[in-house]
Design a protein around this motif. Structure first.
Motif, short mmCIF file in Angstrom:
data_model
loop_
_atom_site.label_atom_id
_atom_site.label_comp_id
_atom_site.label_asym_id
_atom_site.label_seq_id
_atom_site.Cartn_x
_atom_site.Cartn_y
_atom_site.Cartn_z
N ALA A 78 0.84 -1.20 0.00
CA ALA A 78 0.00 0.00 0.00
C ALA A 78 0.87 1.26 0.00
N ALA A 79 1.93 1.25 0.80
CA ALA A 79 2.82 2.42 0.85
C ALA A 79 3.55 2.61 -0.47
N GLU A 80 4.03 1.52 -1.05
CA GLU A 80 4.73 1.61 -2.33
C GLU A 80 3.81 2.11 -3.44
N LEU A 81 2.59 1.56 -3.48
CA LEU A 81 1.63 1.96 -4.51
C LEU A 81 1.16 3.40 -4.32
N THR A 82 1.03 3.83 -3.07
CA THR A 82 0.65 5.22 -2.80
C THR A 82 1.70 6.16 -3.38
N GLN A 83 2.97 5.84 -3.14
CA GLN A 83 4.05 6.67 -3.68
C GLN A 83 4.03 6.67 -5.20
N LEU A 84 3.89 5.50 -5.81
CA LEU A 84 3.88 5.42 -7.27
C LEU A 84 2.69 6.17 -7.85
N GLN A 85 1.52 6.03 -7.21
CA GLN A 85 0.34 6.73 -7.71
C GLN A 85 0.54 8.24 -7.66
N ARG A 86 1.10 8.73 -6.57
CA ARG A 86 1.35 10.18 -6.45
C ARG A 86 2.30 10.66 -7.55
N GLU A 87 3.38 9.89 -7.75
CA GLU A 87 4.35 10.29 -8.77
C GLU A 87 3.74 10.25 -10.17
N LEU A 88 2.94 9.22 -10.45
CA LEU A 88 2.30 9.13 -11.77
C LEU A 88 1.24 10.22 -11.93
#
Length: 113
Positions: A78-88
């Motif tokens: 969840a933390a990794e995907l949250t970061q990736l989603q924000r960056e994308l």
């Protein structure tokens, strides 16, 4: 907080790069990181289903549901995907995803007629 549907949309857009869609190196790297993270934790088949038919909204919806379910159980994912989603979101933007999904939806409706 992640949104599995948005992430599935990003995976579909990332898959469409092979069909001529050009992004900068940073965005391409983010798409690749997202695909690897989801494939490792949700499953390669789920990712491949969207990559094989990036315009198939039903496949995107199913993958989004799977991403949400796995992320609820795995706080690291969840933390990794949250970061990736924000960056994308910053790099590519949700409006782009929404436009791609709208085009795919209209194309699917046209095929059904």
């Amino acid at each position: 907080m992640i949104d599995g549907a948005v992430l599935a949309g990003y995976l579909a857009v990332g898959a469409s790069r092979a069909s001529g869609r050009v992004f900068d190196a940073t965005a391409n790297g983010l798409f690749d990181r997202l695909a690897r993270a989801v494939a490792q934790r949700v499953g390669r088949r789920a990712v491949e289903a969207v990559e094989d038919a990036p315009g198939d909204l039903a496949r995107q919806r199913l993958l989004g549901i799977e991403i949400d379910a796995v992320a609820r159980q795995d706080p690291y994912l969840a933390a990794e995907l949250t970061q990736l989603q924000r960056e994308l979101d910053r790099r590519v933007g949700r409006r782009f995803i929404e436009a791609v999904q709208a085009i795919a939806h209209r194309a699917a409706e046209h095929r059904c007629r």
